[in-house]
Design an enzyme around this catalytic site. Structure first.
Site, PDB file in Angstrom:
ATOM      1  N   CYS A  42      -2.602   2.891  12.035  1.00  0.00           N
ATOM      2  CA  CYS A  42      -2.815   2.807  13.637  1.00  0.00           C
ATOM      3  C   CYS A  42      -1.970   4.350  14.340  1.00  0.00           C
ATOM      4  O   CYS A  42      -1.131   4.612  14.095  1.00  0.00           O
ATOM      5  CB  CYS A  42      -1.776   1.810  14.360  1.00  0.00           C
ATOM      6  SG  CYS A  42      -2.452   1.469  16.066  1.00  0.00           S
TER       7      CYS A  42
ATOM      8  N   ASP B  64       4.445  -8.297  15.221  1.00  0.00           N
ATOM      9  CA  ASP B  64       4.429  -7.488  14.791  1.00  0.00           C
ATOM     10  C   ASP B  64       6.131  -7.961  15.623  1.00  0.00           C
ATOM     11  O   ASP B  64       6.374  -8.781  15.695  1.00  0.00           O
ATOM     12  CB  ASP B  64       3.996  -6.160  15.726  1.00  0.00           C
ATOM     13  CG  ASP B  64       4.043  -5.101  15.831  1.00  0.00           C
ATOM     14  OD1 ASP B  64       4.729  -4.352  15.248  1.00  0.00           O
ATOM     15  OD2 ASP B  64       3.810  -4.594  17.239  1.00  0.00           O
TER      16      ASP B  64
END
Length: 238
Positions: free
Chosen positions: A17, A141
């Site tokens: 990402c 996360d």
């Protein structure tokens, strides 16, 4: 939670990402990434515009999925992103409700931001997964100031990964502070469907500081190799 919980082994998928440059997209694909994430959050140092995301996504070959990351974005801005990258999977990383995510009318991933340290165990992940049952995956996360790319891990032992409501091996994406040095432990403990890395594969300045938004081809290759090593461990007969 013991890492010995029973789940069917599979090839762990890999998302890289926060890419902003053509060469990094090409290197990530060459390394073996299954998905490439583009950050459409203007306050992020890894941010790109919808138009730029479209330019970069057009470099992706078949079966490498572009993912557009949004943080509390307006419907109009989300529409700009999906128009620029029509094949994209969406990732919601802010305070979006289930209705907010569904209103985009596209398959989506929902990020769960879990505090680092012992307080992370207080996050009701089972309820969160149920609330966002419409999500294709829940991305785990670490909750820090800002959104994503923190380089910090949460406590991987804090949750019952084998619980059917989590369905880790087909619905969870492990993220937050992953790199080639720790991803094997993360995969063997959580047994996620996929892993997501950003800061752990970024280039470094001469003083060792992370250059946010600039990826390192060698670090990406090392990360993919570590994921494959973890898979080999899980597939190995005991």
């Amino acid at each position: 939670m013991s890492p010995s919980h029973s789940m069917s082994p599979h090839r762990t998928r890999i998302k890289i990402c926060g890419l902003t440059q053509e060469a990094d997209v090409d290197a990530a694909v060459h390394a073996g990434a299954d998905a490439i994430g583009f950050v459409l959050y203007p306050h992020s140092p890894r941010s790109v515009s919808p138009e730029r995301a479209g330019e970069l996504a057009r470099r992706l070959p078949c079966f490498v999925t572009p993912v557009l990351l949004f943080v509390n974005a307006s419907p109009e801005f989300i529409a700009q992103g999906t128009e620029a990258v029509p094949q994209a999977l969406l990732q919601f990383h802010g305070d979006e409700t289930p209705d907010d995510c569904l209103s985009a009318g596209r398959p989506y991933i929902r990020a769960a931001r879990i505090a680092p340290g012992p307080t992370g165990a207080g996050f009701d992940l089972l309820k969160y997964a149920l609330d966002f049952a419409s999500a294709q995956a829940i991305l785990l996360d670490t909750h820090v100031t800002g959104y994503g790319g923190s380089g910090q891990c949460f406590d991987w032992t804090a949750f019952p990964w084998s619980h059917p409501q989590l369905n880790a091996s087909s619905r969870l994406v492990l993220s937050g502070g992953l790199d080639a040095a720790n991803v094997i432990d993360g995969i063997t403990q959580v047994r996620p469907w996929a892993v997501d890395v950003s800061s752990g594969v970024e280039a470094r300045a001469p003083d060792g500081a992370v250059i946010k938004g600039s990826k390192d081809a060698a670090r990406m290759s090392a990360f993919v190799a570590a994921v494959r090593a973890a898979d080999a461990q899980l597939f190995r007969p005991s």
